[in-house]
Design a protein around this motif. Sequence first.
Motif, PDB file in Angstrom:
ATOM      1  N   THR A  38       9.678  -1.129   6.289  1.00 17.98           N
ATOM      2  CA  THR A  38       9.146  -2.096   7.255  1.00 17.98           C
ATOM      3  C   THR A  38       7.627  -2.231   7.172  1.00 17.98           C
ATOM      4  O   THR A  38       7.031  -2.979   7.951  1.00 17.98           O
ATOM      5  CB  THR A  38       9.527  -1.684   8.690  1.00 17.98           C
ATOM      6  N   HIS A  39       7.007  -1.498   6.255  1.00 11.27           N
ATOM      7  CA  HIS A  39       5.553  -1.527   6.018  1.00 11.27           C
ATOM      8  C   HIS A  39       4.750  -0.897   7.155  1.00 11.27           C
ATOM      9  O   HIS A  39       3.528  -1.101   7.230  1.00 11.27           O
ATOM     10  CB  HIS A  39       5.051  -2.964   5.782  1.00 11.27           C
ATOM     11  N   CYS A  40       5.403  -0.144   8.033  1.00 11.71           N
ATOM     12  CA  CYS A  40       4.689   0.489   9.142  1.00 11.71           C
ATOM     13  C   CYS A  40       3.600   1.425   8.618  1.00 11.71           C
ATOM     14  O   CYS A  40       2.450   1.376   9.080  1.00 11.71           O
ATOM     15  CB  CYS A  40       5.673   1.251  10.030  1.00 11.71           C
ATOM     16  N   ILE A  41       3.946   2.269   7.671  1.00 10.53           N
ATOM     17  CA  ILE A  41       2.954   3.185   7.111  1.00 10.53           C
ATOM     18  C   ILE A  41       1.952   2.428   6.245  1.00 10.53           C
ATOM     19  O   ILE A  41       0.763   2.769   6.195  1.00 10.53           O
ATOM     20  CB  ILE A  41       3.651   4.303   6.320  1.00 10.53           C
ATOM     21  N   ASP A  42       2.412   1.386   5.592  1.00 17.05           N
ATOM     22  CA  ASP A  42       1.516   0.594   4.753  1.00 17.05           C
ATOM     23  C   ASP A  42       0.379  -0.018   5.557  1.00 17.05           C
ATOM     24  O   ASP A  42      -0.706  -0.276   5.007  1.00 17.05           O
ATOM     25  CB  ASP A  42       2.302  -0.503   4.041  1.00 17.05           C
ATOM     26  N   ASN A  43       0.604  -0.263   6.848  1.00 19.46           N
ATOM     27  CA  ASN A  43      -0.470  -0.810   7.686  1.00 19.46           C
ATOM     28  C   ASN A  43      -1.693   0.100   7.683  1.00 19.46           C
ATOM     29  O   ASN A  43      -2.840  -0.366   7.667  1.00 19.46           O
ATOM     30  CB  ASN A  43       0.021  -1.015   9.120  1.00 19.46           C
ATOM     31  N   PHE A  44      -1.471   1.408   7.699  1.00 15.45           N
ATOM     32  CA  PHE A  44      -2.588   2.352   7.643  1.00 15.45           C
ATOM     33  C   PHE A  44      -3.252   2.330   6.265  1.00 15.45           C
ATOM     34  O   PHE A  44      -4.475   2.483   6.148  1.00 15.45           O
ATOM     35  CB  PHE A  44      -2.111   3.766   7.981  1.00 15.45           C
ATOM     36  N   ARG A  45      -2.451   2.130   5.217  1.00 14.52           N
ATOM     37  CA  ARG A  45      -3.020   2.046   3.871  1.00 14.52           C
ATOM     38  C   ARG A  45      -3.916   0.809   3.739  1.00 14.52           C
ATOM     39  O   ARG A  45      -4.918   0.848   3.011  1.00 14.52           O
ATOM     40  CB  ARG A  45      -1.894   2.009   2.838  1.00 14.52           C
ATOM     41  N   ILE A  46      -3.549  -0.266   4.407  1.00  8.28           N
ATOM     42  CA  ILE A  46      -4.398  -1.466   4.385  1.00  8.28           C
ATOM     43  C   ILE A  46      -5.758  -1.158   4.991  1.00  8.28           C
ATOM     44  O   ILE A  46      -6.802  -1.577   4.477  1.00  8.28           O
ATOM     45  CB  ILE A  46      -3.704  -2.616   5.136  1.00  8.28           C
ATOM     46  N   ILE A  47      -5.765  -0.413   6.083  1.00  9.56           N
ATOM     47  CA  ILE A  47      -7.029  -0.084   6.752  1.00  9.56           C
ATOM     48  C   ILE A  47      -7.963   0.668   5.814  1.00  9.56           C
ATOM     49  O   ILE A  47      -9.170   0.391   5.763  1.00  9.56           O
ATOM     50  CB  ILE A  47      -6.766   0.764   8.013  1.00  9.56           C
ATOM     51  N   VAL A  48      -7.428   1.617   5.068  1.00 12.83           N
ATOM     52  CA  VAL A  48      -8.282   2.464   4.218  1.00 12.83           C
ATOM     53  C   VAL A  48      -8.465   1.893   2.824  1.00 12.83           C
ATOM     54  O   VAL A  48      -9.104   2.528   1.973  1.00 12.83           O
ATOM     55  CB  VAL A  48      -7.716   3.899   4.133  1.00 12.83           C
ATOM     56  N   GLY A  49      -7.902   0.710   2.568  1.00 15.14           N
ATOM     57  CA  GLY A  49      -8.098   0.057   1.284  1.00 15.14           C
ATOM     58  C   GLY A  49      -7.175   0.517   0.188  1.00 15.14           C
ATOM     59  O   GLY A  49      -7.446   0.270  -0.997  1.00 15.14           O
ATOM     60  N   GLU A  50      -6.063   1.154   0.539  1.00 18.88           N
ATOM     61  CA  GLU A  50      -5.117   1.623  -0.470  1.00 18.88           C
ATOM     62  C   GLU A  50      -3.963   0.654  -0.678  1.00 18.88           C
ATOM     63  O   GLU A  50      -3.070   0.903  -1.490  1.00 18.88           O
ATOM     64  CB  GLU A  50      -4.581   3.002  -0.079  1.00 18.88           C
ATOM     65  N   SER A  51      -3.950  -0.454   0.061  1.00 16.45           N
ATOM     66  CA  SER A  51      -2.946  -1.506  -0.097  1.00 16.45           C
ATOM     67  C   SER A  51      -3.598  -2.832   0.237  1.00 16.45           C
ATOM     68  O   SER A  51      -4.452  -2.908   1.123  1.00 16.45           O
ATOM     69  CB  SER A  51      -1.738  -1.263   0.821  1.00 16.45           C
ATOM     70  N   ASP A  52      -3.201  -3.874  -0.467  1.00 17.27           N
ATOM     71  CA  ASP A  52      -3.751  -5.200  -0.182  1.00 17.27           C
ATOM     72  C   ASP A  52      -2.690  -6.138   0.406  1.00 17.27           C
ATOM     73  O   ASP A  52      -2.812  -7.353   0.347  1.00 17.27           O
ATOM     74  CB  ASP A  52      -4.352  -5.821  -1.443  1.00 17.27           C
ATOM     75  N   GLY A  53      -1.628  -5.560   0.978  1.00 19.77           N
ATOM     76  CA  GLY A  53      -0.586  -6.373   1.583  1.00 19.77           C
ATOM     77  C   GLY A  53      -1.024  -6.936   2.920  1.00 19.77           C
ATOM     78  O   GLY A  53      -2.192  -6.821   3.332  1.00 19.77           O
ATOM     79  N   PHE A  54      -0.083  -7.556   3.621  1.00 20.75           N
ATOM     80  CA  PHE A  54      -0.359  -8.118   4.952  1.00 20.75           C
ATOM     81  C   PHE A  54       0.248  -7.197   5.998  1.00 20.75           C
ATOM     82  O   PHE A  54       1.332  -6.647   5.804  1.00 20.75           O
ATOM     83  CB  PHE A  54       0.247  -9.510   5.091  1.00 20.75           C
ATOM     84  N   ARG A  55      -0.477  -7.025   7.097  1.00 19.43           N
ATOM     85  CA  ARG A  55       0.027  -6.135   8.149  1.00 19.43           C
ATOM     86  C   ARG A  55       1.370  -6.638   8.672  1.00 19.43           C
ATOM     87  O   ARG A  55       1.524  -7.820   8.976  1.00 19.43           O
ATOM     88  CB  ARG A  55      -0.964  -6.034   9.309  1.00 19.43           C
ATOM     89  N   GLU A  56       2.335  -5.725   8.820  1.00 15.58           N
ATOM     90  CA  GLU A  56       3.672  -6.084   9.269  1.00 15.58           C
ATOM     91  C   GLU A  56       4.022  -5.366  10.572  1.00 15.58           C
ATOM     92  O   GLU A  56       3.448  -4.322  10.903  1.00 15.58           O
ATOM     93  CB  GLU A  56       4.713  -5.724   8.199  1.00 15.58           C
ATOM     94  N   GLY A  57       4.999  -5.916  11.282  1.00 12.93           N
ATOM     95  CA  GLY A  57       5.539  -5.262  12.467  1.00 12.93           C
ATOM     96  C   GLY A  57       4.905  -5.736  13.758  1.00 12.93           C
ATOM     97  O   GLY A  57       3.953  -6.516  13.775  1.00 12.93           O
ATOM     98  N   TRP A  58       5.464  -5.242  14.852  1.00  8.21           N
ATOM     99  CA  TRP A  58       4.915  -5.542  16.168  1.00  8.21           C
ATOM    100  C   TRP A  58       3.465  -5.056  16.258  1.00  8.21           C
ATOM    101  O   TRP A  58       3.056  -4.155  15.525  1.00  8.21           O
ATOM    102  CB  TRP A  58       5.744  -4.852  17.260  1.00  8.21           C
ATOM    103  N   TYR A  59       2.730  -5.609  17.170  1.00 11.64           N
ATOM    104  CA  TYR A  59       1.342  -5.187  17.366  1.00 11.64           C
ATOM    105  C   TYR A  59       1.270  -3.712  17.733  1.00 11.64           C
ATOM    106  O   TYR A  59       0.268  -3.048  17.475  1.00 11.64           O
ATOM    107  CB  TYR A  59       0.655  -6.048  18.440  1.00 11.64           C
ATOM    108  N   PHE A  60       2.333  -3.145  18.317  1.00 17.10           N
ATOM    109  CA  PHE A  60       2.366  -1.722  18.664  1.00 17.10           C
ATOM    110  C   PHE A  60       3.158  -0.901  17.651  1.00 17.10           C
ATOM    111  O   PHE A  60       3.627   0.195  17.953  1.00 17.10           O
ATOM    112  CB  PHE A  60       2.954  -1.517  20.068  1.00 17.10           C
ATOM    113  N   ALA A  61       3.291  -1.394  16.433  1.00 15.09           N
ATOM    114  CA  ALA A  61       4.129  -0.727  15.427  1.00 15.09           C
ATOM    115  C   ALA A  61       3.602   0.651  15.041  1.00 15.09           C
ATOM    116  O   ALA A  61       4.373   1.504  14.575  1.00 15.09           O
ATOM    117  CB  ALA A  61       4.248  -1.606  14.174  1.00 15.09           C
ATOM    118  N   ASP A  62       2.299   0.898  15.217  1.00 18.13           N
ATOM    119  CA  ASP A  62       1.760   2.224  14.874  1.00 18.13           C
ATOM    120  C   ASP A  62       2.533   3.340  15.555  1.00 18.13           C
ATOM    121  O   ASP A  62       2.686   4.436  15.004  1.00 18.13           O
ATOM    122  CB  ASP A  62       0.294   2.329  15.306  1.00 18.13           C
TER     123      ASP A  62
END
Length: 282
Positions: A38-62
């Motif tokens: 679901t890309h939940c963990i990938d959202n954190f990778r986007i923050i640190v520059g380890e992924s260039d995908g688009f943030r996925e999930g609910w706004y509270f998915a963290d």
Amino acid sequence: MQELSARQVHITDAFFLPRLAVNATHAIFHQCQQLEDTHCIDNFRIIVGESDGFREGWYFADSDAYKWLDAASRILALHSAPKLAALTDTLISLIARAQTDDGYIFSYNQIHFLHQRWVNLQIEHELYCIGHLIEAGVSHYEATGRSDLLNVCTKAADLLVRDFLNTSNDKTCGHEEIELALIRLYRVTQNENYLELARQFIERRGRTPFYGFQWRSQRNNFLKRKAHVNQLRQDYIAKHPEYKSFRLPGDNYSKMPRFHKQRWFLNAFSGLYAQQHKPIRQ
């Protein structure tokens, strides 16, 4: 009444023990894969520059990642599980890198609204997410004796103390969670500020004059922000047509009763939905 840690409790009965074993050997790893799918963990990778995908999930998915860490920590308290320990270590390191220097962490804002914080507390649940992060940190500390995730949590909690201690009654979260998390953090740190902030968050509920109008204003702002994110998504997909967002199966949705939207709106506007309709002591 004495509180027992996870390491002091051993469940041995014939009903629960096999189910706990399934959790420890299968379910927890399936859940981790779902966080990846679901890309939940990938959202954190986007923050640190380890992924260039688009943030996925609910706004509270963290919060889903933090709940998984909490569950994994409770398993580690009773089971020797090197593979699970390695997964938790990797996620803890990622979360620590995603956290800002002053302790803030909320991927929805960090990715889409870099300079905005605490703007829609009744709707977007930043404090709820941080609450689950804190609970995970306490559980991990109790299970392992390590303080790496606990340090992330105290850093976030110290930010909350600076921003929310002795502020106005409208500074509460629409989804309760931060209150009990701060109490758990107080129990392991003995930092009185955490206990006092938990008390204030609880006492503030139901004390906001004309709460419904504040909620409606925040909802309108939330919808504008959501529309902005949807536009960003369209722009991203236009540039990356190969990108695939996660989608639930078509039959994986609950059937809604009649007038559910109207009932929800009335309950939210009145404060009942978020237990904001009257002070807790009433």
